[in-house]
Scaffold this motif. Structure first.
Motif, PDB file in Angstrom:
ATOM      1  N   GLN A 182      12.102  27.707  10.435  1.00  9.53           N
ATOM      2  CA  GLN A 182      11.868  28.714  11.471  1.00  9.53           C
ATOM      3  C   GLN A 182      11.901  28.087  12.873  1.00  9.53           C
ATOM      4  O   GLN A 182      12.450  28.664  13.816  1.00  9.53           O
ATOM      5  N   LYS A 183      11.330  26.910  13.010  1.00  9.69           N
ATOM      6  CA  LYS A 183      11.318  26.235  14.308  1.00  9.69           C
ATOM      7  C   LYS A 183      12.730  25.784  14.702  1.00  9.69           C
ATOM      8  O   LYS A 183      13.093  25.828  15.878  1.00  9.69           O
ATOM      9  N   ASP A 184      13.504  25.357  13.712  1.00 11.23           N
ATOM     10  CA  ASP A 184      14.894  24.977  13.991  1.00 11.23           C
ATOM     11  C   ASP A 184      15.684  26.175  14.497  1.00 11.23           C
ATOM     12  O   ASP A 184      16.455  26.068  15.461  1.00 11.23           O
ATOM     13  N   MET A 185      15.507  27.326  13.845  1.00 13.35           N
ATOM     14  CA  MET A 185      16.224  28.530  14.271  1.00 13.35           C
ATOM     15  C   MET A 185      15.783  28.979  15.658  1.00 13.35           C
ATOM     16  O   MET A 185      16.587  29.482  16.442  1.00 13.35           O
ATOM     17  N   LEU A 186      14.500  28.780  15.969  1.00 10.89           N
ATOM     18  CA  LEU A 186      14.009  29.102  17.309  1.00 10.89           C
ATOM     19  C   LEU A 186      14.693  28.207  18.348  1.00 10.89           C
ATOM     20  O   LEU A 186      15.118  28.691  19.405  1.00 10.89           O
ATOM     21  N   CYS A 187      14.822  26.917  18.034  1.00 14.63           N
ATOM     22  CA  CYS A 187      15.492  25.992  18.954  1.00 14.63           C
ATOM     23  C   CYS A 187      16.952  26.380  19.148  1.00 14.63           C
ATOM     24  O   CYS A 187      17.474  26.336  20.269  1.00 14.63           O
ATOM     25  N   ASP A 188      17.621  26.769  18.060  1.00  7.97           N
ATOM     26  CA  ASP A 188      19.014  27.228  18.168  1.00  7.97           C
ATOM     27  C   ASP A 188      19.112  28.423  19.108  1.00  7.97           C
ATOM     28  O   ASP A 188      19.993  28.497  19.967  1.00  7.97           O
ATOM     29  N   THR A 189      18.190  29.364  18.926  1.00 12.41           N
ATOM     30  CA  THR A 189      18.199  30.591  19.730  1.00 12.41           C
ATOM     31  C   THR A 189      17.912  30.296  21.198  1.00 12.41           C
ATOM     32  O   THR A 189      18.573  30.843  22.089  1.00 12.41           O
ATOM     33  N   LEU A 190      16.939  29.438  21.459  1.00 12.69           N
ATOM     34  CA  LEU A 190      16.613  29.081  22.845  1.00 12.69           C
ATOM     35  C   LEU A 190      17.781  28.355  23.515  1.00 12.69           C
ATOM     36  O   LEU A 190      18.056  28.569  24.702  1.00 12.69           O
ATOM     37  N   GLY A 191      18.474  27.512  22.756  1.00 10.30           N
ATOM     38  CA  GLY A 191      19.659  26.843  23.287  1.00 10.30           C
ATOM     39  C   GLY A 191      20.749  27.831  23.641  1.00 10.30           C
ATOM     40  O   GLY A 191      21.433  27.690  24.664  1.00 10.30           O
ATOM     41  N   ALA A 192      20.906  28.854  22.806  1.00  7.96           N
ATOM     42  CA  ALA A 192      21.904  29.889  23.071  1.00  7.96           C
ATOM     43  C   ALA A 192      21.548  30.674  24.335  1.00  7.96           C
ATOM     44  O   ALA A 192      22.408  30.947  25.170  1.00  7.96           O
ATOM     45  N   ILE A 193      20.279  31.029  24.467  1.00  4.18           N
ATOM     46  CA  ILE A 193      19.844  31.771  25.656  1.00  4.18           C
ATOM     47  C   ILE A 193      20.068  30.936  26.915  1.00  4.18           C
ATOM     48  O   ILE A 193      20.558  31.445  27.929  1.00  4.18           O
ATOM     49  N   PHE A 194      19.730  29.660  26.848  1.00  8.47           N
ATOM     50  CA  PHE A 194      19.949  28.767  27.992  1.00  8.47           C
ATOM     51  C   PHE A 194      21.418  28.725  28.394  1.00  8.47           C
ATOM     52  O   PHE A 194      21.765  28.841  29.571  1.00  8.47           O
ATOM     53  N   SER A 195      22.302  28.564  27.408  1.00  8.69           N
ATOM     54  CA  SER A 195      23.730  28.463  27.707  1.00  8.69           C
ATOM     55  C   SER A 195      24.291  29.777  28.242  1.00  8.69           C
ATOM     56  O   SER A 195      25.192  29.773  29.084  1.00  8.69           O
ATOM     57  N   LEU A 196      23.771  30.898  27.779  1.00  6.32           N
ATOM     58  CA  LEU A 196      24.243  32.199  28.255  1.00  6.32           C
ATOM     59  C   LEU A 196      23.781  32.479  29.683  1.00  6.32           C
ATOM     60  O   LEU A 196      24.513  33.100  30.467  1.00  6.32           O
ATOM     61  N   ILE A 197      22.580  32.028  30.019  1.00  9.63           N
ATOM     62  CA  ILE A 197      22.134  32.133  31.415  1.00  9.63           C
ATOM     63  C   ILE A 197      23.047  31.299  32.305  1.00  9.63           C
ATOM     64  O   ILE A 197      23.446  31.726  33.395  1.00  9.63           O
ATOM     65  N   LEU A 198      23.402  30.120  31.817  1.00  7.64           N
ATOM     66  CA  LEU A 198      24.340  29.260  32.542  1.00  7.64           C
ATOM     67  C   LEU A 198      25.682  29.953  32.691  1.00  7.64           C
ATOM     68  O   LEU A 198      26.321  29.884  33.754  1.00  7.64           O
ATOM     69  N   TYR A 199      26.095  30.647  31.646  1.00  8.65           N
ATOM     70  CA  TYR A 199      27.376  31.355  31.681  1.00  8.65           C
ATOM     71  C   TYR A 199      27.403  32.424  32.775  1.00  8.65           C
ATOM     72  O   TYR A 199      28.406  32.601  33.465  1.00  8.65           O
ATOM     73  N   ILE A 200      26.295  33.125  32.919  1.00  7.66           N
ATOM     74  CA  ILE A 200      26.219  34.194  33.922  1.00  7.66           C
ATOM     75  C   ILE A 200      26.490  33.656  35.324  1.00  7.66           C
ATOM     76  O   ILE A 200      27.142  34.315  36.144  1.00  7.66           O
ATOM     77  N   PHE A 201      26.029  32.440  35.590  1.00  5.33           N
ATOM     78  CA  PHE A 201      26.220  31.847  36.917  1.00  5.33           C
ATOM     79  C   PHE A 201      27.609  31.223  37.086  1.00  5.33           C
ATOM     80  O   PHE A 201      28.164  31.229  38.187  1.00  5.33           O
ATOM     81  N   ILE A 202      28.183  30.698  35.992  1.00  6.75           N
ATOM     82  CA  ILE A 202      29.468  29.997  36.111  1.00  6.75           C
ATOM     83  C   ILE A 202      30.665  30.940  35.957  1.00  6.75           C
ATOM     84  O   ILE A 202      31.644  30.827  36.681  1.00  6.75           O
ATOM     85  N   ARG A 203      30.574  31.864  35.003  1.00  5.56           N
ATOM     86  CA  ARG A 203      31.621  32.849  34.733  1.00  5.56           C
ATOM     87  C   ARG A 203      33.030  32.233  34.677  1.00  5.56           C
ATOM     88  O   ARG A 203      33.907  32.519  35.502  1.00  5.56           O
ATOM     89  N   PRO A 204      33.298  31.378  33.690  1.00  2.52           N
ATOM     90  CA  PRO A 204      34.633  30.786  33.558  1.00  2.52           C
ATOM     91  C   PRO A 204      35.725  31.825  33.301  1.00  2.52           C
ATOM     92  O   PRO A 204      36.895  31.585  33.609  1.00  2.52           O
ATOM     93  N   ASP A 205      35.353  32.986  32.762  1.00  7.16           N
ATOM     94  CA  ASP A 205      36.351  34.021  32.509  1.00  7.16           C
ATOM     95  C   ASP A 205      36.926  34.572  33.813  1.00  7.16           C
ATOM     96  O   ASP A 205      38.042  35.101  33.836  1.00  7.16           O
ATOM     97  N   LYS A 206      36.184  34.437  34.926  1.00  8.88           N
ATOM     98  CA  LYS A 206      36.709  34.876  36.227  1.00  8.88           C
ATOM     99  C   LYS A 206      37.469  33.765  36.940  1.00  8.88           C
ATOM    100  O   LYS A 206      38.316  34.036  37.788  1.00  8.88           O
ATOM    101  N   GLN A 207      37.138  32.513  36.599  1.00 11.28           N
ATOM    102  CA  GLN A 207      37.771  31.385  37.260  1.00 11.28           C
ATOM    103  C   GLN A 207      39.087  30.999  36.617  1.00 11.28           C
ATOM    104  O   GLN A 207      39.978  30.478  37.269  1.00 11.28           O
ATOM    105  N   ILE A 208      39.216  31.242  35.296  1.00 15.94           N
ATOM    106  CA  ILE A 208      40.420  30.848  34.564  1.00 15.94           C
ATOM    107  C   ILE A 208      41.225  32.094  34.231  1.00 15.94           C
ATOM    108  O   ILE A 208      40.726  33.018  33.591  1.00 15.94           O
ATOM    109  N   ARG A 209      42.457  32.099  34.630  1.00 15.64           N
ATOM    110  CA  ARG A 209      43.330  33.231  34.333  1.00 15.64           C
ATOM    111  C   ARG A 209      44.485  32.763  33.431  1.00 15.64           C
ATOM    112  O   ARG A 209      45.036  31.706  33.650  1.00 15.64           O
TER     113      ARG A 209
END
Length: 202
Positions: free
Chosen positions: A175-202
């Motif tokens: 359960q703790k491992d899955m929590l760490c996986d989930t928190l890592g995903a949330i962290f990376s998605l917050i990072l994604y919101i600020f970087i938005r590579p889909d707008k920078q790369i065409r």
């Protein structure tokens, strides 16, 4: 050549570390079990590179798990020299153990960044849906991997099974491992919101 520099450097580092990890690992059976998913992911990224090149940020994030897991395969996760990290993480998790595997699980969540980037650059869905799918995708992978660990431990048994499971006596380890996986995903998605590579790369 310059635009391919980051993926090339990361690939070289991973190959070099894989060779290092393969030389006299602490437990050869654990090394095989731990490195198999690494090589599958790495080769998938290599063979699909010409068809779809992720952003450099995505490759850097994905490489974190590859490298951390390679270290874990070398020593087994319970035996990785990680004293400085344990001093920092033990008060957070409230248990005396090697927390290197928690860090590795956190880094698995970074693949949510790449999943969201792929969906948006391929115009598969809306921005919000891509973020939610990236999160739920990694949560599903986390759950599936814990089941695979459990099955391997039951089938293999012995020390190799225990080391691959990596619970270190914690009944709530999965359960703790899955929590760490989930928190890592949330962290990376917050990072994604600020970087938005889909707008920078065409």
């Amino acid at each position: 050549m310059q635009k391919h520099a980051i993926p090339l450097i990361l690939s070289t580092i991973f190959v070099a570390m894989s060779l290092w990890a393969g030389i006299s690992p602490n437990d050869r059976a654990v090394w095989y079990a731990e490195t198999t998913p690494l090589f599958i992911v790495f080769l998938a990224l290599v063979f699909t590179y010409k068809k779809f090149k992720f952003s450099n940020t995505a490759y850097i994030l994905m490489s974190v798990w590859l490298l951390l897991h390679t270290i874990g395969a070398k020593y087994t996760f319970a035996a990785v020299p990680f004293e400085w990290g344990n001093e920092f993480l033990t008060p957070i998790f409230g248990e005396e153990r090697n927390h290197f595997d928690r860090l590795a699980h956190f880094s698995i969540g970074f693949y949510a960044f790449a999943m969201s980037e792929w969906l948006l650059r391929k115009h598969k869905c809306t921005f919000g849906t891509a973020l939610w799918f990236g999160l739920f995708f990694m949560m599903s992978v986390a759950g599936a991997y814990e089941i695979i660990e459990w099955l391997y431990a039951v089938i293999k048994g012995g020390n190799a099974g225990i080391e691959f499971l990596g619970s270190q006596g914690d009944i709530w380890d999965a359960q703790k491992d899955m929590l760490c996986d989930t928190l890592g995903a949330i962290f990376s998605l917050i990072l994604y919101i600020f970087i938005r590579p889909d707008k920078q790369i065409r």
